[in-house]
Design a protein around this motif. Structure first.
Motif: not given
Ligand SMILES: C[S@@+](CC[C@H](N)C(=O)[O-])C[C@H]1O[C@@H](n2cnc3c(N)ncnc32)[C@H](O)[C@@H]1O
Length: 409
Positions: A211-212, A270-275, A281-285
């Motif tokens: 999950l992390r 605020r919500r985009q910080r989560q995106t 986390r997934r290593g996607l740029d």
């Protein structure tokens, strides 16, 4: 002993505050639990009680009506709702103690007459436990029952009511190539190539390294409907127009498999910080942009637009949405959806695909919205659409795949 009753009083007090905040429109249930708890360490117990109050609201308030000679003032009604939920549905607290704690709380606030009233009502409840109804007309909020009765069969209405009453499974999606092993109890049905599982243990999942680092993502299988619809053959550019917190963007990214560009846009910083955190986390740029749909430019092969909606499909996990539903607000939300869908059309390349999706089951937000769109945008055609109703397996959702004709202007 003192300690236990102290904790129980705090849980009850917090639950009553939660009911008040939702009723006043100050917060939805998730936000209350995330940001407004005075005792966040008791979140699990407070959340359990609040979920019960919303799942069983019709029954609990109907019972209060029969128990009390006069309608209690709203604050007292909320207290009675929470205590009746405890004594009827929870086994962790003895019914007598629940009543004593509630009466103690009212006494403590100095309202002695009201304490007597609460005591009398709750003692009567202890003497006369009530059969708990399951019939849709006694479970669903009257406003929605009236609407839904017009278009759903009896079996569908029973399914909708049962979906409100039951605790949904704890499900997650695993990234392509990742085997969840002991985190998963079993695979559950989903759409397209996405793989969803029922968790063995929520606690173990929440602490897992997978999950992390983003190899698993906690999600309902219904969320896979919209990102499964477009054909990704030859797709080079994808725009997720209402992306935050990124649940569907991650699925679009998985389908792109590193072969193209993905822009995840949303107007909420605020919500985009989560995106951004989910991508990191997934290593996607992939690009994360904070912008209103009207501010975006360019043309994309695939545009996904998962618009803000009434949320009437996701009440299994957010039961308060059914009680916050206001028919008079539908017009406002459908106007916003129409505007955002219009912007999505502008950003779809000729020959490109546009997916419109909601987590609502109201036709005004779904097929009727799409029909109005097609009238205004003759350059688009509808390729397919699907409405899911909340069930024991998954949430409700709607998604429609549209195509911009290659020759359209
Ligand atoms: C249903 S949510 C998106 C969920 C997301 N697709 C996912 O799968 O995680 C709708 C999003 O639309 C965004 N949005 C974009 N334009 C908006 C506007 N004008 N008013 C309200 N919300 C807007 C909200 O910030 C919200 O994040």
């Amino acid at each position: 002993m003192r300690e236990v009753s102290g904790v129980s009083a705090k849980i009850l007090e917090e639950a009553v505050a939660g009911l008040a905040a939702v009723e006043a429109g100050e917060a939805n249930l998730d936000d209350f639990l995330d940001f407004r708890l005075q005792y966040p360490e008791l979140r699990r117990s407070i959340s359990n009680l609040l979920f019960l109050c919303f799942r069983r609201k019709r029954f609990l308030e109907g019972w209060i009506g029969r128990l009390a000679a006069r309608p209690p003032r709203p604050a007292v009604r909320r207290l009675l709702t929470a205590v009746l939920a405890q004594i009827t549905f929870q086994t962790g607290i003895a019914p007598e103690s629940a009543v004593n704690i509630a009466v103690g709380l009212v006494k403590h606030s100095g309202k002695l007459q009201e304490a007597k009233f609460v005591n009398a009502v709750l003692r009567r409840a202890l003497e006369q436990p009530q059969p708990v109804p399951e019939a849709p007309e006694l479970v669903l909020p009257p406003v929605l029952f009236k609407r839904w009765r017009k278009r759903y069969s009896e079996a569908e209405l029973a399914q909708l009511a049962a979906a409100l009453l039951a605790q949904p499974e704890f499900t997650f999606r695993a990234e392509r190539g990742f085997e969840p092993g002991e985190l998963a109890a079993e695979a559950v049905p989903a759409f397209g190539e996405f793989r969803f599982f029922r968790a063995c243990s929520a606690a173990r999942l929440l602490e897992s390294a997978a999950l992390r680092d983003g190899r698993i993502y906690i999600q309902d299988p219904a969320t896979s409907l919209a990102p499964s619809l477009p054909d990704f053959n030859g797709v080079k550019s994808v725009l997720d127009l209402c992306a935050a917190p990124g649940g569907k963007s991650l699925m679009l990214g998985e389908r792109l498999a590193g072969e193209g560009r993905l822009v995840a846009a949303d107007r909420s910083e605020r919500r985009q910080r989560q995106t951004a955190e989910n991508f990191r986390r997934r290593g996607l740029d992939y690009q994360v942009t904070v912008a209103d749909p009207a501010e975006l430019t360019g043309e994309f092969d695939v545009v996904l637009v998962d618009v803000p909606c009434s949320n009437t499909g996701v009440y299994r996990r957010r039961p308060d949405v059914l009680w916050r539903f206001r028919p008079e607000e539908l017009e406002k939300i459908t106007a916003l959806q129409r505007r955002i869908l219009g912007e999505a059309a502008r950003l779809t390349a000729p020959g490109g695909q546009l997916v419109y999706s909601t987590c609502s089951i109201e036709p005004e937000e779904n097929p009727l919205q799409v029909e109005a769109f097609l009238k205004e945008h003759p350059g688009f055609e509808r390729l397919c659409e699907r409405q899911l109703l909340p069930s024991a397996e998954m949430d409700g959702a709607y998604a429609c795949l549209l195509r911009r004709r290659a020759s359209s202007i």
